[in-house]
Write a protein that holds these residues in place. Structure first.
Motif, PDB file in Angstrom:
ATOM      1  N   LEU A  72       3.747  25.923 -40.145  1.00  0.00           N
ATOM      2  CA  LEU A  72       3.087  27.184 -40.478  1.00  0.00           C
ATOM      3  C   LEU A  72       3.893  28.377 -39.948  1.00  0.00           C
ATOM      4  O   LEU A  72       4.369  28.366 -38.810  1.00  0.00           O
ATOM      5  CB  LEU A  72       1.688  27.209 -39.863  1.00  0.00           C
ATOM      6  N   ASP A  73       4.032  29.395 -40.779  1.00  0.00           N
ATOM      7  CA  ASP A  73       4.663  30.645 -40.351  1.00  0.00           C
ATOM      8  C   ASP A  73       3.607  31.484 -39.624  1.00  0.00           C
ATOM      9  O   ASP A  73       2.839  32.221 -40.249  1.00  0.00           O
ATOM     10  CB  ASP A  73       5.218  31.390 -41.568  1.00  0.00           C
ATOM     11  N   THR A  74       3.566  31.357 -38.315  1.00  0.00           N
ATOM     12  CA  THR A  74       2.531  32.037 -37.528  1.00  0.00           C
ATOM     13  C   THR A  74       2.764  33.547 -37.437  1.00  0.00           C
ATOM     14  O   THR A  74       1.849  34.286 -37.051  1.00  0.00           O
ATOM     15  CB  THR A  74       2.471  31.442 -36.116  1.00  0.00           C
ATOM     16  N   ASN A  75       3.957  34.019 -37.788  1.00  0.00           N
ATOM     17  CA  ASN A  75       4.244  35.454 -37.742  1.00  0.00           C
ATOM     18  C   ASN A  75       3.847  36.164 -39.033  1.00  0.00           C
ATOM     19  O   ASN A  75       3.923  37.387 -39.120  1.00  0.00           O
ATOM     20  CB  ASN A  75       5.734  35.676 -37.463  1.00  0.00           C
ATOM     21  N   HIS A  76       3.426  35.375 -40.032  1.00  0.00           N
ATOM     22  CA  HIS A  76       3.107  35.961 -41.340  1.00  0.00           C
ATOM     23  C   HIS A  76       1.951  36.962 -41.254  1.00  0.00           C
ATOM     24  O   HIS A  76       1.928  37.957 -41.987  1.00  0.00           O
ATOM     25  CB  HIS A  76       2.761  34.838 -42.322  1.00  0.00           C
ATOM     26  N   ILE A  77       0.997  36.728 -40.344  1.00  0.00           N
ATOM     27  CA  ILE A  77      -0.153  37.625 -40.219  1.00  0.00           C
ATOM     28  C   ILE A  77       0.275  39.042 -39.851  1.00  0.00           C
ATOM     29  O   ILE A  77      -0.364  40.025 -40.260  1.00  0.00           O
ATOM     30  CB  ILE A  77      -1.154  37.062 -39.172  1.00  0.00           C
ATOM     31  N   ASN A  78       1.363  39.176 -39.110  1.00  0.00           N
ATOM     32  CA  ASN A  78       1.843  40.501 -38.699  1.00  0.00           C
ATOM     33  C   ASN A  78       2.634  41.199 -39.799  1.00  0.00           C
ATOM     34  O   ASN A  78       2.895  42.397 -39.706  1.00  0.00           O
ATOM     35  CB  ASN A  78       2.708  40.368 -37.447  1.00  0.00           C
ATOM     36  N   GLU A  79       3.027  40.462 -40.842  1.00  0.00           N
ATOM     37  CA  GLU A  79       3.826  41.031 -41.922  1.00  0.00           C
ATOM     38  C   GLU A  79       2.979  41.449 -43.119  1.00  0.00           C
ATOM     39  O   GLU A  79       3.493  42.078 -44.050  1.00  0.00           O
ATOM     40  CB  GLU A  79       4.883  40.014 -42.366  1.00  0.00           C
ATOM     41  N   LEU A  80       1.703  41.103 -43.113  1.00  0.00           N
ATOM     42  CA  LEU A  80       0.834  41.430 -44.242  1.00  0.00           C
ATOM     43  C   LEU A  80       0.489  42.917 -44.253  1.00  0.00           C
ATOM     44  O   LEU A  80       0.033  43.473 -43.254  1.00  0.00           O
ATOM     45  CB  LEU A  80      -0.454  40.605 -44.166  1.00  0.00           C
ATOM     46  N   ARG A  81       0.697  43.548 -45.400  1.00  0.00           N
ATOM     47  CA  ARG A  81       0.315  44.951 -45.549  1.00  0.00           C
ATOM     48  C   ARG A  81      -1.174  45.077 -45.862  1.00  0.00           C
ATOM     49  O   ARG A  81      -1.806  46.078 -45.501  1.00  0.00           O
ATOM     50  CB  ARG A  81       1.156  45.603 -46.648  1.00  0.00           C
ATOM     51  N   ASP A  82      -1.709  44.074 -46.550  1.00  0.00           N
ATOM     52  CA  ASP A  82      -3.138  44.067 -46.865  1.00  0.00           C
ATOM     53  C   ASP A  82      -3.903  43.499 -45.663  1.00  0.00           C
ATOM     54  O   ASP A  82      -3.891  42.293 -45.417  1.00  0.00           O
ATOM     55  CB  ASP A  82      -3.381  43.217 -48.113  1.00  0.00           C
TER      56      ASP A  82
END
Length: 249
Positions: free
Chosen positions: A214-224
């Motif tokens: 899982l890409d756990t850093n993805h939550i910080n990259e979401l604009r929505d």
């Protein structure tokens, strides 16, 4: 007496069938396994699955400082089909052992379901959100192959090894995204069939991911910001695949 005759006839028939099965036949390509290197192509189909570890209740803070609680259950609700293509290079180590390298591309997707347990529909069911997590991988499987002695025009074998995978799809604004690199362990069974003009090798292989994909850093990259509850609903993911491949040498 009649039962004895039937019993003797059954034994005779079984003996004849066994003898026919063990009869030596003309071998196609009798020297193909003596070459130090084998090359070929591979095409196949596979099923993808992924297991998530849910985090449970989340408390999120928006840009205005407001807090909200979310309880989202995430799962891959079915095995998802895909297909693969690749090439084969096999190094002969021993009469029964070989080292296999099969760089391949895997095309597929994983269907994800998110159940929002804090927000319900009019009928009392949790609000359900779905995502097709597209997955295109370049894989570099390296396996040891142990083959039984050849009999007539077939030769069963087993394999075991590992594969490094590169994920070519990016998360973008998806609810959940996977890491760029992951590793899988593999075990499989197959059989070499020696045909007059080539060797056909069907193989069934089971693959299980090592570590957290899982890409756990993805939550910080979401604009929505509305999607952050979905991205944060899981803490880890384990990828799995079942592959049916056909090698041609």
């Amino acid at each position: 007496m009649k039962r004895q005759r039937i019993f003797l006839l059954a034994i005779l028939l079984a003996t004849v069938i066994s003898g026919y099965a063990q009869e030596r036949r003309v071998q196609h390509k009798p020297y193909i396994d003596l070459r130090p290197m084998h090359f070929g192509i591979v095409v196949g189909t596979h099923l993808q699955d992924i297991e998530f570890e849910d985090v449970g209740l989340q408390t999120l803070v928006d840009e205005d400082g407001n807090t909200s609680e979310h309880l989202i259950m995430t799962e891959c609700d079915k095995w998802n089909p895909g297909f693969s293509v690749g090439v084969l290079a096999e190094l002969r180590l021993h009469e029964n052992f070989a080292l296999r390298f099969t760089p391949s591309m895997y095309f597929g997707a994983k269907h994800l379901s998110f159940l929002d347990m804090k927000h319900l529909e009019a009928d009392g069911q949790p609000i359900k959100t779905t995502q097709d997590l597209k997955c295109t991988y370049v894989g570099f499987p390296l396996n040891i192959k142990f083959a039984a002695p050849r009999f007539n025009n077939y030769r069963p074998y087993i394999t075991a090894g590992a594969s490094g995978l590169i994920n070519l799809t990016t998360g973008g604004e998806d609810n959940i995204s996977l890491k760029r690199f992951t590793t899988m362990i593999e075990v499989g069974i197959g059989c070499d069939f020696y045909l007059p003009f080539f060797k056909l090798i069907p193989e069934l292989k089971f693959c299980y991911g090592l570590g957290n994909s899982l890409d756990t850093n993805h939550i910080n990259e979401l604009r929505d910001t509305n999607k952050r509850a979905f991205a944060g609903s899981v803490s880890s993911a384990q990828s799995k695949m079942i592959m049916l491949s056909f090698y041609f040498e």
